[in-house]
Enzyme design. Sequence first.
Site, PDB file in Angstrom:
ATOM      1  CE  LYS A   1       3.538  -2.120  -3.375  1.00 38.35           C
ATOM      2  NZ  LYS A   1       2.787  -3.076  -2.533  1.00 38.35           N
TER       3      LYS A   1
HETATM    4  O1  G3P Z   1      -1.210  -4.089  -3.058  1.00 40.29           O
HETATM    5  C1  G3P Z   1      -1.766  -3.162  -2.161  1.00 40.29           C
HETATM    6  C2  G3P Z   1      -2.860  -3.823  -1.432  1.00 40.29           C
HETATM    7  O2  G3P Z   1      -2.309  -4.778  -0.583  1.00 40.29           O
HETATM    8  C3  G3P Z   1      -3.758  -2.945  -0.662  1.00 40.29           C
HETATM    9  O3  G3P Z   1      -4.902  -3.676  -0.485  1.00 40.29           O
HETATM   10  O4  G3P Z   1      -7.053  -4.277   0.511  1.00 40.29           O
HETATM   11  O5  G3P Z   1      -5.288  -3.131   1.892  1.00 40.29           O
HETATM   12  O6  G3P Z   1      -6.528  -1.891   0.124  1.00 40.29           O
HETATM   13  P1  G3P Z   1      -6.006  -3.204   0.576  1.00 40.29           P
END
Ligand code: G3P
Length: 218
Positions: free
Chosen positions: A83
């Site tokens: 990634k």
């Molecule tokens: O895959 C990326 C994700 O983990 C981000 O999620 O909820 O931290 O915006 P969030």
Amino acid sequence: MEFFVDTADIKEIKRINDMGILDGVTTNPSLVLKSNKNFKELIKEICKVVPGPVSAEVTATKFDEMYNEGIKLSKIAKNVVVKVPLTPDGIKTCKKLSKKKIGVNVTLCFSVNQAILAAKAGAKYVSPFIGRLDDIGKNGIDLISDIKKVYSNYKNLNTKILAASIRSTKHITQAAMAGADVATVPPKLLEEMFDHPLTAKGLKIFLDDWKKTKQKIL
Ligand code: G3P
């Protein structure tokens, strides 16, 4: 649609994988921090449990180091997907790793233009962050639909759309309706996907009636 879980919690990964519905895993540095485990050992462990793609994120910001980190991560297991962030160095790294047939997930995508760059760099996945766009008053799902539209205009853009930053079960439905190839879902939401009051109510009626028959299947 492929179904990934967005966590670095190995217990949760094992539990969900046992259901037989898991296609892959995504992690990020914040999730690794939460897990309190050694990153490379953790990725190795996850890759043993889940045969599908497991995203492991580089943490360098400059091309040379990013590329070397990507190579190192890719050697942990065959199913590691590297990634990289959607920056010029990240895109350059993506191109070079992709040329070596290493799968790359370009993360932190917030616009169609960024998604075009990821596809041009040969990314296997691009990760538009739905929830974080919603957070700033935009519509994250619209980005999924827009990328889908643009990618389907061109045969040479073969990157899969991986809907990330999913915060609700509604997001999962909407991402699927918008044509996301993959949704990466936090474990808590996976539990919620099962929920419907009519399922619980209907099951209770069936089981009560079954008891009244005084029969057994086994
Ligand atoms: O895959 C990326 C994700 O983990 C981000 O999620 O909820 O931290 O915006 P969030």
